[in-house]
Design a protein around this motif. Structure first.
Motif, PDB file in Angstrom:
ATOM      1  N   GLY A 143      28.641  -3.423  39.923  1.00  0.00           N
ATOM      2  CA  GLY A 143      30.114  -3.656  40.693  1.00  0.00           C
ATOM      3  C   GLY A 143      29.539  -4.616  42.062  1.00  0.00           C
ATOM      4  O   GLY A 143      28.863  -4.609  42.623  1.00  0.00           O
ATOM      5  N   ASN A 201      30.170   1.155  38.202  1.00  0.00           N
ATOM      6  CA  ASN A 201      31.213   0.532  37.528  1.00  0.00           C
ATOM      7  C   ASN A 201      31.151   1.268  36.330  1.00  0.00           C
ATOM      8  O   ASN A 201      30.648   1.072  35.265  1.00  0.00           O
ATOM      9  CB  ASN A 201      30.707  -1.260  37.045  1.00  0.00           C
ATOM     10  CG  ASN A 201      32.515  -1.370  36.493  1.00  0.00           C
ATOM     11  OD1 ASN A 201      32.989  -1.330  36.507  1.00  0.00           O
ATOM     12  ND2 ASN A 201      31.650  -2.484  36.143  1.00  0.00           N
ATOM     13  N   ARG A 204      26.900   3.389  40.656  1.00  0.00           N
ATOM     14  CA  ARG A 204      26.849   3.425  42.125  1.00  0.00           C
ATOM     15  C   ARG A 204      25.309   2.915  42.535  1.00  0.00           C
ATOM     16  O   ARG A 204      24.553   4.188  42.600  1.00  0.00           O
ATOM     17  CB  ARG A 204      27.492   4.261  42.870  1.00  0.00           C
ATOM     18  CG  ARG A 204      27.219   3.995  44.551  1.00  0.00           C
ATOM     19  CD  ARG A 204      28.261   5.435  45.247  1.00  0.00           C
ATOM     20  NE  ARG A 204      27.967   5.055  46.977  1.00  0.00           N
ATOM     21  CZ  ARG A 204      29.046   4.235  47.146  1.00  0.00           C
ATOM     22  NH1 ARG A 204      29.919   4.078  46.035  1.00  0.00           N
ATOM     23  NH2 ARG A 204      29.056   3.621  47.937  1.00  0.00           N
TER      24      ARG A 204
END
Length: 188
Positions: free
Chosen positions: A129, A135, A140
């Motif tokens: 992302g 994503n 993350r």
């Protein structure tokens, strides 16, 4: 007679399957099950120890996939395997929803290294992302402990953690690159 060979029957079956609600994840039920995670991953998924990742605001699909991998043994970690063994699929989805709903953590990182890492981060952001927020199945990275990230990158590079794409990416990184990237992501 009912037959999926008939176009109308096939359409009705498809329409029904989309109309039947799947069991939605329940973050409140997940909070109860997540109580066993606090010792390592901290209150609300914000770990104070770089040995264990922050789970707060992590992608729910990624968390669920990792818990299932620990449960099946396809991802090796004796502690996590024993924790996940006690969770059914609905529990896993609920725990993932709970941690995903928590405000993001910010681990910090060495400012000079973070600046260097920012210039190298583009190779990661395509999958993880634009803001390293994750994503779907990609986790993350933003706010993660730099030490944890370096350990995981080394594990991918050495092959002790499996993922073809990540092994290829980590294989191209020096230890200094890993530290710079980890500092940058930890600072987000």
């Amino acid at each position: 007679m009912f037959s999926l060979k008939h176009p109308l029957s096939a359409c009705l079956v498809l329409a029904y399957s989309y109309a039947v609600p799947a069991l939605a994840a329940d973050a409140a039920a997940g909070a109860e099950k997540a109580a066993m995670c606090v010792g390592c991953h901290g209150p609300n998924g914000k770990s104070s120890n770089a040995q264990w990742p922050n789970l707060a605001a992590q992608q729910p699909a990624y968390l669920a996939a990792q818990l299932k991998a620990f449960k099946s043994g396809s991802r090796a970690n004796p502690m996590m395997q024993s924790m996940a063994a006690n969770l059914n699929d609905q529990d896993i989805d609920n725990v993932a929803a709970y941690f995903a709903s928590q405000p993001a953590a910010k681990a910090g990182g060495d400012a000079a290294l973070a600046k260097t890492g920012e210039g190298k981060a583009g190779m990661c952001l395509g999958c993880h992302g634009g803001q390293a927020q994750g994503n779907g199945q990609m986790p993350r990275l933003a706010g993660q402990h730099p030490g944890y990230l370096v350990t995981q990158l080394k594990n991918f590079k050495e092959g002790t953690r499996q993922s073809g794409q990540m092994q290829g990416m980590a294989g191209s990184l020096s230890e200094d690159d890993m530290k710079a990237l980890a500092a940058y992501f930890g600072s987000l």
